[in-house]
Design an enzyme around this catalytic site. Structure first.
Site, mmCIF file in Angstrom:
data_model
loop_
_atom_site.group_PDB
_atom_site.id
_atom_site.type_symbol
_atom_site.label_atom_id
_atom_site.label_comp_id
_atom_site.label_asym_id
_atom_site.label_seq_id
_atom_site.Cartn_x
_atom_site.Cartn_y
_atom_site.Cartn_z
ATOM 1 N N THR A 1 45.792 31.380 39.487
ATOM 2 C CA THR A 1 46.459 32.479 38.779
ATOM 3 C C THR A 1 47.749 32.780 39.545
ATOM 4 O O THR A 1 48.799 32.239 39.231
ATOM 5 C CB THR A 1 45.563 33.738 38.684
ATOM 6 N N LYS B 1 40.269 28.722 43.924
ATOM 7 C CA LYS B 1 41.441 29.556 43.706
ATOM 8 C C LYS B 1 41.091 30.941 44.227
ATOM 9 O O LYS B 1 39.917 31.332 44.263
ATOM 10 C CB LYS B 1 41.845 29.618 42.240
ATOM 11 N N THR C 1 40.748 37.280 42.445
ATOM 12 C CA THR C 1 39.412 36.793 42.125
ATOM 13 C C THR C 1 39.279 35.411 42.723
ATOM 14 O O THR C 1 40.256 34.726 42.947
ATOM 15 C CB THR C 1 39.191 36.708 40.610
ATOM 16 N N GLU D 1 47.092 38.068 49.576
ATOM 17 C CA GLU D 1 48.316 38.710 49.101
ATOM 18 C C GLU D 1 49.138 39.264 50.265
ATOM 19 O O GLU D 1 48.688 40.139 50.993
ATOM 20 C CB GLU D 1 47.967 39.810 48.103
#
Lengths: 410, 410
Positions: free
Chosen positions: B164, B190, B201, B282
């Site tokens: 994603t 992922k 996720t 992130e």
């Protein structure tokens, strides 16, 4: 880095009523900060009962351990003598090994000598950097001057002296008429300061002229603490120094045992102070109230509320004024408390966002976005399971939080 | 906002061995993203056993619920038939009410029809935004083309299709010689993507040509998962879609029941993939390994490790390259697991920082600061209590995390 007053701060420090039987003084001891007061002394008259609630941290500071031992031992002798509280800012005397206990002993012995109060009734707290030796000599050198300056009206100077990186001093008050007499409550707090090289710590001192036996006082304090200070969070990190003490001087001659008006007034003061701590949360630009209802029980409701309040993804969404209810679903799902996706409903303020396992057919993104633009945001969750409820409070997670805690070295 | 490849990413996607008995295909269905693949299909030969581990979230997605039900029911029939896994990115089909179940049913029915595999052996996963209806028609329209394109060597295209907001595709492999035959393991993952409008996720698919009964496969997977994927954290927020599946085709004709070489090889692959997820966390600029030893038991060690790894104040200190061991003391203190301040020792890399309840006499701030400047940081905690140990992995908390999650609206 000079910090601006929090945008969520109240307009001004409140006018706190004097509490008969307690006097305050503040001084600049130069523990760490220069050009400001950093020590406060409160001295209570004989007859004062004291209750306390402290951090549950397994690595709590030497002053916390000393206060807990004294309060546990004092249950019987209680109010036979006066009492004193000495607090310094700039150094938390935490993780300082046996040296920490020595510092506490040096300070309490000196306060006892000069105030003529038994050492077993002298309490201390320290707030600031962790792991550095407390220069207790600097504090001890000021105790005579503090004792000479004691003044019933000086609670505001005490509130300022205990600040570390708070952007405003915190105070709250209430008065209640009981049988034609007025009982007063005045409280001060510090917490969640900015540019702290270590974690935010919270100290709260509340004084009343009511009469209440120590056991009753402790029970009342613990019970209200569960609904106020134990329902706030800035960043989920628990301090090694958190301390909350409630002192009842009895000077009003009003026994408040079982009096619900007094309990409500005390809860008002504690709620006010706890909200001020959140409003001074590091980097905060939004004050968030999370109301959870319909949970299996009150405990589950609080677990869900704190899971939402501590979620970095929820807190960054609030900072970004993003009505991102998917992140709230996520935080409920991970909390560990009972939840049924298809019975859950979520509102921002009065805007119903999601119900029956999906977005509400009446929901418009523009309505949710308008709610998120407010400074004070309410998130309502109905779990749809039973009658458990809880309310918790938090703030958003912003770039300023990162700047305060990452960009500037301790 | 185009995201740069994580500074912690490996140099390149690894060369994964083909696994006999499993074929892959990817396609661009336009679920949400344009100009890239977003659906992958894996089809396994008859004889394949499958095990799975899924998110414990109470609000988990429709595909997760469907996979769990099928794996629970399939324990007996196990490998009688082939099996298929279809994954889409761009939409997580989570909190989509009964419509979510309909989407899963439409997709699995179509895959079953076209591949001639029983619907009970067709598994799906969806990853992306929460709470929006999944346009399953777009996926169903691609299934024939996917089936026609199946290729044993196409696992890398599958790894790319499930991304994603990942900044790099994640793969890992191992081979092990058992009795003169080679058993191969190839895995893809992922997770922890950037600019996600919703939470990160994680999806992981691992394939091997080993032979192993489903119960043994499940036990092995769950056990290793506790030491790998269940020991990583980026931001303490748990996804509604996390799924990990392990498929053993048996094509090598090597039964690996009780074989420790195979178990070690599988753990290597799972550890590698879990670390890659953290390395793509992130905003991450530092990869942090936290080794806890000397705890009362292994569970306590993991509780302490995750308390440190999830602490915003520890994570921002790492981001700021600040050897702020006071925050580690705080995180240990709040964890709820047993700790004794005066038995605790803390090291950054090989630099002993604190011991016996205070800073070590040998510690120099410059040494600690040098350790914190590294991209890969090791924090070692010895609780000094007993023999419990655990290792957990995390990344730092940076301005980029706030930018990804607050500055850009979903």
């Amino acid at each position: 880095m000079a910090m601006l007053r929090s945008p969520l701060a109240p307009d001004h420090f409140p006018d706190l009523p004097d509490i008969a039987g307690v006097r305050f003084a503040a001084a600049a001891a130069g523990v760490k900060y220069q050009d400001r007061t950093d020590v406060m002394l409160a001295v209570m008259d004989p007859g004062t009962t004291i209750a306390g609630v402290f951090t549950k941290s397994a690595t709590r500071s030497a002053p916390v351990l000393d206060c807990q031992a004294k309060l546990a031992a004092a249950a019987d002798t209680a109010s036979a003598s006066g009492a004193a509280i000495l607090v310094n800012s700039g150094n938390s005397n935490a993780f300082t090994g046996h040296h920490g206990q020595t510092s506490v002993a040096e300070i309490t012995r000196s306060v006892a000598d000069i105030t003529n109060i038994p050492e077993a009734r002298v309490f201390t707290a320290s707030t600031g950097v962790i792991g550095e030796p407390l220069p207790h000599d600097r504090i001890v050198a000021k105790i005579s001057a503090l004792n000479n300056a004691l003044d019933t009206s000086a609670i505001d100077s005490a509130a300022h002296a205990i600040m570390t990186t708070d952007t405003f001093a915190k105070g709250a008050m209430a008065t209640v008429d009981i049988g034609g007499k007025t009982v007063s409550i005045s409280g001060i707090a510090k917490g969640s300061g900015m540019i702290a090289p270590d974690m935010a710590t919270m100290l709260v001192y509340i004084f009343t002229d009511a009469t209440l036996a120590q056991n009753d006082l402790q029970q009342l304090l613990s019970s209200i603490c569960d609904r106020t200070f134990n329902c706030i969070t800035v960043d989920s990190d628990t301090s090694t120094s958190d301390s909350l003490m409630l002192c009842a001087t009895g000077a009003s001659d009003v026994d408040v045992a079982g009096n619900s008006d007094f309990a409500m007034a005390l809860e008002t003061v504690m709620l006010d102070l706890s909200h001020q701590v959140v409003r001074d949360g590091e980097g905060a630009t939004k004050f968030v109230e999370i109301q959870v209802s319909g949970a299996m029980n009150d405990h589950d409701a609080k677990v869900h509320g704190l899971s939402i309040a501590n979620s970095p993804l929820v807190k960054t969404a609030v900072a970004g004024e993003d009505p991102n209810w998917g992140r709230i679903v996520m935080a409920i799902g991970k909390s560990g408390a009972a939840a049924d996706r298809d019975r859950l409903s979520i509102s921002f303020g009065d805007v119903l966002v999601a119900e029956k396992g999906w977005v509400s057919p009446t929901y418009k993104e523009a309505d949710g976005a308008a709610e998120m633009k407010k400074s004070n945001i309410t998130i309502k969750i109905d779990m749809g399971l039973a009658d458990g409820s809880a309310t918790v409070w938090t703030c958003d997670l912003t770039h300023q939080y990162i700047s305060i805690n990452a960009d500037y070295r301790s």
